[in-house]
Write an enzyme that holds these catalytic residues in place. Sequence first.
Site, PDB file in Angstrom:
ATOM      1  N   LEU A  66       0.833  -1.207   0.000  1.00  0.00           N
ATOM      2  CA  LEU A  66       0.000   0.000   0.000  1.00  0.00           C
ATOM      3  C   LEU A  66       0.867   1.257   0.000  1.00  0.00           C
ATOM      4  O   LEU A  66       2.060   1.200   0.321  1.00  0.00           O
ATOM      5  CB  LEU A  66      -0.902  -0.033   1.236  1.00  0.00           C
ATOM      6  CG  LEU A  66      -1.864  -1.244   1.264  1.00  0.00           C
ATOM      7  CD1 LEU A  66      -2.461  -1.439   2.657  1.00  0.00           C
ATOM      8  CD2 LEU A  66      -2.961  -1.067   0.223  1.00  0.00           C
ATOM      9  N   LYS A 172      15.511  -0.249   5.320  1.00  0.00           N
ATOM     10  CA  LYS A 172      15.204   0.310   3.996  1.00  0.00           C
ATOM     11  C   LYS A 172      15.549   1.809   3.923  1.00  0.00           C
ATOM     12  O   LYS A 172      16.187   2.268   2.970  1.00  0.00           O
ATOM     13  CB  LYS A 172      13.717   0.081   3.687  1.00  0.00           C
ATOM     14  CG  LYS A 172      13.147   0.991   2.637  1.00  0.00           C
ATOM     15  CD  LYS A 172      12.740   0.311   1.390  1.00  0.00           C
ATOM     16  CE  LYS A 172      12.396   1.362   0.338  1.00  0.00           C
ATOM     17  NZ  LYS A 172      12.076   0.874  -0.939  1.00  0.00           N
ATOM     18  N   LYS A 247      10.010  10.684  -0.710  1.00  0.00           N
ATOM     19  CA  LYS A 247       9.171  10.028   0.310  1.00  0.00           C
ATOM     20  C   LYS A 247      10.067   9.284   1.317  1.00  0.00           C
ATOM     21  O   LYS A 247       9.909   9.426   2.531  1.00  0.00           O
ATOM     22  CB  LYS A 247       8.219   9.035  -0.364  1.00  0.00           C
ATOM     23  CG  LYS A 247       7.448   8.181   0.632  1.00  0.00           C
ATOM     24  CD  LYS A 247       6.704   7.012   0.004  1.00  0.00           C
ATOM     25  CE  LYS A 247       6.183   6.080   1.097  1.00  0.00           C
ATOM     26  NZ  LYS A 247       5.502   4.897   0.618  1.00  0.00           N
TER      27      LYS A 247
HETATM   28  P1  NAD Z   1       0.845   2.421  -6.315  1.00  0.00           P
HETATM   29  O1  NAD Z   1       0.229   3.728  -5.934  1.00  0.00           O
HETATM   30  O2  NAD Z   1       1.111   2.111  -7.742  1.00  0.00           O
HETATM   31  O3  NAD Z   1      -0.076   1.221  -5.723  1.00  0.00           O
HETATM   32  C1  NAD Z   1      -0.740   1.246  -4.493  1.00  0.00           C
HETATM   33  C2  NAD Z   1      -2.048   0.465  -4.665  1.00  0.00           C
HETATM   34  O4  NAD Z   1      -2.703   0.372  -3.394  1.00  0.00           O
HETATM   35  C3  NAD Z   1      -3.029   1.138  -5.632  1.00  0.00           C
HETATM   36  O5  NAD Z   1      -3.428   0.223  -6.638  1.00  0.00           O
HETATM   37  C4  NAD Z   1      -4.203   1.547  -4.712  1.00  0.00           C
HETATM   38  O6  NAD Z   1      -5.466   1.483  -5.378  1.00  0.00           O
HETATM   39  C5  NAD Z   1      -4.099   0.494  -3.627  1.00  0.00           C
HETATM   40  N1  NAD Z   1      -4.755   0.847  -2.382  1.00  0.00           N
HETATM   41  C6  NAD Z   1      -4.672   2.019  -1.680  1.00  0.00           C
HETATM   42  N2  NAD Z   1      -5.433   1.944  -0.557  1.00  0.00           N
HETATM   43  C7  NAD Z   1      -6.011   0.715  -0.559  1.00  0.00           C
HETATM   44  C8  NAD Z   1      -6.907   0.041   0.320  1.00  0.00           C
HETATM   45  N3  NAD Z   1      -7.367   0.635   1.424  1.00  0.00           N
HETATM   46  N4  NAD Z   1      -7.293  -1.212   0.002  1.00  0.00           N
HETATM   47  C9  NAD Z   1      -6.847  -1.817  -1.119  1.00  0.00           C
HETATM   48  N5  NAD Z   1      -5.990  -1.237  -2.009  1.00  0.00           N
HETATM   49  C10 NAD Z   1      -5.597   0.020  -1.717  1.00  0.00           C
HETATM   50  O7  NAD Z   1       2.180   2.318  -5.443  1.00  0.00           O
HETATM   51  P2  NAD Z   1       3.454   1.357  -5.726  1.00  0.00           P
HETATM   52  O8  NAD Z   1       4.410   2.068  -6.622  1.00  0.00           O
HETATM   53  O9  NAD Z   1       2.965  -0.006  -6.051  1.00  0.00           O
HETATM   54  O10 NAD Z   1       4.114   1.360  -4.271  1.00  0.00           O
HETATM   55  C11 NAD Z   1       3.564   0.617  -3.184  1.00  0.00           C
HETATM   56  C12 NAD Z   1       4.512   0.715  -2.006  1.00  0.00           C
HETATM   57  O11 NAD Z   1       5.792   0.193  -2.393  1.00  0.00           O
HETATM   58  C13 NAD Z   1       4.763   2.142  -1.510  1.00  0.00           C
HETATM   59  O12 NAD Z   1       4.832   2.127  -0.104  1.00  0.00           O
HETATM   60  C14 NAD Z   1       6.089   2.516  -2.154  1.00  0.00           C
HETATM   61  O13 NAD Z   1       6.806   3.479  -1.394  1.00  0.00           O
HETATM   62  C15 NAD Z   1       6.802   1.166  -2.144  1.00  0.00           C
HETATM   63  N6  NAD Z   1       7.857   1.000  -3.165  1.00  0.00           N
HETATM   64  C16 NAD Z   1       7.651   1.413  -4.451  1.00  0.00           C
HETATM   65  C17 NAD Z   1       8.663   1.247  -5.400  1.00  0.00           C
HETATM   66  C18 NAD Z   1       8.472   1.683  -6.839  1.00  0.00           C
HETATM   67  O14 NAD Z   1       9.473   1.737  -7.576  1.00  0.00           O
HETATM   68  N7  NAD Z   1       7.244   1.963  -7.279  1.00  0.00           N
HETATM   69  C19 NAD Z   1       9.879   0.661  -5.028  1.00  0.00           C
HETATM   70  C20 NAD Z   1      10.049   0.207  -3.722  1.00  0.00           C
HETATM   71  C21 NAD Z   1       9.013   0.389  -2.801  1.00  0.00           C
END
Ligand code: NAD
Length: 296
Positions: A66, A172, A247
């Site tokens: 999330l 991390k 972030k």
């Molecule tokens: P994203 O915004 O693409 O995906 C998040 C998903 O969560 C969305 O599909 C949203 O609809 C869903 N969501 C939100 N609230 C919800 C709820 N209450 N119930 C069900 N679904 C819900 O984000 P992301 O890029 O996939 O990143 C997710 C996490 O991973 C973040 O914490 C981010 O910091 C971390 N992260 C991201 C990356 C990257 O390169 N994108 C790399 C490492 C870590």
Amino acid sequence: MSSTIAFIGLGNMGGPMAINLVKAGHTVTVFDLVPEAVKTVTDVGASSADSAVGAATGVDFVITMLPAGRHVESVYLGDSGILAAVGSDTVVIDCSTIDAATARKVGAAAKERGIGMLDAPVSGGVAGAAAGTLSFMCGGDDATFAKAKPVLEAMGKNIFHAGDNGAGQVAKICNNMLLSVLMVGTSEALRLGIDNGLDPQRLSEIMLASSGRNWTLEVYNPSPGVMETAPASKDYQPGFMVDLMLKDLGLAMETAIASSSSTPMGALARSLYASHARKGKGKLDFSSIYQYLGDE
Ligand code: NAD
């Protein structure tokens, strides 16, 4: 061994991670607020549920991916949260990158109910999620880590146990804070060399063979044209976005304040990345801080 797994949060990272669990032979039930995100995973064989609790009830593992701490709290805690709905034989794993304080709070709430929980943030980005090569940094007790490890191995290649609940999040942000400092330092060293007539390719070779050697020079050179595969040579298309680095640096600073730690380089890097993002560069790769330090 095949397990039943609920996967909640199917965005850029969670979608491909859930797909890898299906491909590994697990029985996966998914939930996301966005129907299109659900479809990408049901298309490869997962089933879907109407709510997070609906997906989580009765499974061996619950995995969440999330955006931030407030989403994690709202999904897990309270009378209608996941922790109130699952039994003590379910292992819960939160892979989101969130503040360590919230990870500890949710981990403690799970422990009170006899539920094993890990915070397990990842590094490796969207490409690592799709390839199943993520690194997981886990916080939780030994028994929970041992149960979760085989499932995490379907999505990643390095699975680390950093310590108790919250330790995964701390590992991390320590890594990403160091990475930001290395990226700014490498960028300014290259800029200084170029301003004094050096070729960035030659200077990179020299520093790679000298004491300035670091990961950004090895695989992620920020100067365009030095390294064909690096985002710098592709107009700084991510990669790892400035907004996401910002972030993580914000989380690092919150943690530093809570533990009275002195992190002057991290604070400066956060400020530089904030200024860069305010100039509209948030969606570029984080190596574009090289541009910020020059005339572009
Ligand atoms: P994203 O915004 O693409 O995906 C998040 C998903 O969560 C969305 O599909 C949203 O609809 C869903 N969501 C939100 N609230 C919800 C709820 N209450 N119930 C069900 N679904 C819900 O984000 P992301 O890029 O996939 O990143 C997710 C996490 O991973 C973040 O914490 C981010 O910091 C971390 N992260 C991201 C990356 C990257 O390169 N994108 C790399 C490492 C870590």
